[in-house]
Scaffold this motif. Structure first.
Motif, PDB file in Angstrom:
ATOM      1  N   GLN A  40       1.857  -3.155   2.928  1.00  9.89           N
ATOM      2  CA  GLN A  40       1.319  -2.618   1.685  1.00  9.89           C
ATOM      3  C   GLN A  40       1.009  -3.689   0.654  1.00  9.89           C
ATOM      4  OE1 GLN A  40       3.567   0.667   0.229  1.00  9.89           O
ATOM      5  NE2 GLN A  40       3.489   1.747   2.158  1.00  9.89           N
ATOM      6  N   ALA A  41       1.664  -4.841   0.699  1.00  9.76           N
ATOM      7  CA  ALA A  41       1.433  -5.880  -0.287  1.00  9.76           C
ATOM      8  C   ALA A  41       0.151  -6.667   0.013  1.00  9.76           C
ATOM      9  CB  ALA A  41       2.617  -6.836  -0.336  1.00  9.76           C
ATOM     10  N   LEU A  42      -0.422  -6.509   1.195  1.00 13.61           N
ATOM     11  CA  LEU A  42      -1.610  -7.264   1.552  1.00 13.61           C
ATOM     12  C   LEU A  42      -2.834  -6.772   0.795  1.00 13.61           C
ATOM     13  CD1 LEU A  42      -1.319  -7.586   5.430  1.00 13.61           C
ATOM     14  CD2 LEU A  42      -0.940  -9.349   3.734  1.00 13.61           C
ATOM     15  N   VAL A  43      -3.686  -7.718   0.434  1.00 11.33           N
ATOM     16  CA  VAL A  43      -4.953  -7.364  -0.185  1.00 11.33           C
ATOM     17  C   VAL A  43      -5.770  -6.598   0.849  1.00 11.33           C
ATOM     18  CG1 VAL A  43      -7.092  -8.290  -1.129  1.00 11.33           C
ATOM     19  CG2 VAL A  43      -4.908  -9.376  -1.685  1.00 11.33           C
ATOM     20  N   GLY A  44      -6.316  -5.467   0.485  1.00 13.14           N
ATOM     21  CA  GLY A  44      -7.120  -4.670   1.394  1.00 13.14           C
ATOM     22  C   GLY A  44      -6.357  -3.599   2.137  1.00 13.14           C
ATOM     23  N   TYR A  45      -5.030  -3.509   1.951  1.00 12.42           N
ATOM     24  CA  TYR A  45      -4.258  -2.498   2.666  1.00 12.42           C
ATOM     25  C   TYR A  45      -4.743  -1.102   2.327  1.00 12.42           C
ATOM     26  CZ  TYR A  45      -0.380   0.313   4.351  1.00 12.42           C
ATOM     27  OH  TYR A  45       0.372   1.251   5.006  1.00 12.42           O
ATOM     28  N   GLU A  46      -5.050  -0.860   1.075  1.00 14.89           N
ATOM     29  CA  GLU A  46      -5.515   0.466   0.674  1.00 14.89           C
ATOM     30  C   GLU A  46      -6.960   0.726   1.093  1.00 14.89           C
ATOM     31  OE1 GLU A  46      -3.648   2.922  -0.261  1.00 14.89           O
ATOM     32  OE2 GLU A  46      -1.947   1.583  -0.168  1.00 14.89           O
ATOM     33  N   GLN A  47      -7.634  -0.279   1.637  1.00 14.01           N
ATOM     34  CA  GLN A  47      -8.996  -0.093   2.118  1.00 14.01           C
ATOM     35  C   GLN A  47      -9.028   0.284   3.599  1.00 14.01           C
ATOM     36  OE1 GLN A  47     -10.968  -3.757   1.157  1.00 14.01           O
ATOM     37  NE2 GLN A  47     -10.962  -3.354  -1.033  1.00 14.01           N
ATOM     38  N   ARG A  48      -7.861   0.525   4.175  1.00  9.10           N
ATOM     39  CA  ARG A  48      -7.816   0.907   5.585  1.00  9.10           C
ATOM     40  C   ARG A  48      -8.514   2.253   5.765  1.00  9.10           C
ATOM     41  NH1 ARG A  48      -3.297   2.446   3.191  1.00  9.10           N
ATOM     42  NH2 ARG A  48      -2.077   4.211   3.916  1.00  9.10           N
ATOM     43  N   PRO A  49      -9.167   2.448   6.899  1.00 11.18           N
ATOM     44  CA  PRO A  49      -9.841   3.726   7.146  1.00 11.18           C
ATOM     45  C   PRO A  49      -8.855   4.889   7.082  1.00 11.18           C
ATOM     46  CG  PRO A  49     -10.562   2.069   8.701  1.00 11.18           C
ATOM     47  CD  PRO A  49      -9.419   1.473   7.950  1.00 11.18           C
ATOM     48  N   ASN A  50      -9.264   5.953   6.435  1.00 11.38           N
ATOM     49  CA  ASN A  50      -8.390   7.094   6.214  1.00 11.38           C
ATOM     50  C   ASN A  50      -8.786   8.250   7.136  1.00 11.38           C
ATOM     51  OD1 ASN A  50      -6.734   9.098   5.285  1.00 11.38           O
ATOM     52  ND2 ASN A  50      -7.365   8.941   3.146  1.00 11.38           N
ATOM     53  N   PRO A  51      -7.930   8.629   8.086  1.00  9.40           N
ATOM     54  CA  PRO A  51      -8.261   9.719   8.999  1.00  9.40           C
ATOM     55  C   PRO A  51      -8.378  11.070   8.300  1.00  9.40           C
ATOM     56  CG  PRO A  51      -5.964   9.108   9.235  1.00  9.40           C
ATOM     57  CD  PRO A  51      -6.586   8.092   8.333  1.00  9.40           C
ATOM     58  N   LEU A  52      -7.788  11.212   7.130  1.00  6.79           N
ATOM     59  CA  LEU A  52      -7.841  12.480   6.409  1.00  6.79           C
ATOM     60  C   LEU A  52      -9.242  12.784   5.889  1.00  6.79           C
ATOM     61  CD1 LEU A  52      -4.464  12.089   4.515  1.00  6.79           C
ATOM     62  CD2 LEU A  52      -4.938  13.597   6.462  1.00  6.79           C
ATOM     63  N   ASP A  53     -10.126  11.783   5.868  1.00  6.07           N
ATOM     64  CA  ASP A  53     -11.502  11.993   5.433  1.00  6.07           C
ATOM     65  C   ASP A  53     -12.377  12.590   6.524  1.00  6.07           C
ATOM     66  OD1 ASP A  53     -10.829  10.892   2.981  1.00  6.07           O
ATOM     67  OD2 ASP A  53     -11.558   8.887   3.499  1.00  6.07           O
ATOM     68  N   ALA A  54     -11.904  12.575   7.772  1.00  8.48           N
ATOM     69  CA  ALA A  54     -12.714  13.067   8.893  1.00  8.48           C
ATOM     70  C   ALA A  54     -12.808  14.588   8.868  1.00  8.48           C
ATOM     71  CB  ALA A  54     -12.103  12.611  10.212  1.00  8.48           C
TER      72      ALA A  54
END
Length: 137
Positions: A40-54
């Protein structure tokens, strides 16, 4: 009797007389494999693809392929190894390049291979999968 040119399920096939890169990967304990886990501390962690959007199986599979690239761009053979052999590399290829919603066991093997034992990731993927299953896919 062990036929040559086939790996034994317990590790390298000694009958071959030499060690290939695959033999050394298979004989390495999974705990020592370098795994780039999402932190979670990594830059870009929140940019991971979200399966809930499918909203359908095609979008879900596209999200899985994007997640695979985001998590480490593992090959199908590496995915088989990282999930402990629960799913074969050929099955990863067929499912990820297919058009149908994958089965639950496959999904859990995929998430384990990509994210390790991250329970938050498992919950996200299972929630999205269950939503699509309940919608009739």
């Amino acid at each position: 009797m062990s036929p040559t040119n086939i790996l034994e399920p317990t590790g390298p096939n000694i009958a071959l007389g030499r060690t290939t890169w695959l033999d050394s990967v298979l004989s390495t304990p999974s705990a020592t494999v370098e795994r780039r886990l999402p932190v979670q501390a990594l830059v870009g962690y929140e940019q991971r693809p979200n399966p809930l959007d499918a909203e359908n199986p095609a979008e879900f599979l596209l999200t899985m392929r994007r997640y695979l690239v985001w998590a480490g761009d593992w090959s199908y053979l590496e995915l088989e190894y990282l999930c402990g052999g629960a799913v074969k590399s050929s099955t990863f290829q067929q499912a990820l390049e297919g058009t149908e919603l994958p089965r639950y066991v496959f999904l859990m093997a995929f998430v384990t291979a990509c994210a390790g034992t991250d329970d938050g990731e498992r919950r996200r993927w299972v929630t999205a999968w269950q939503r699509l299953r309940s919608a009739g896919y």
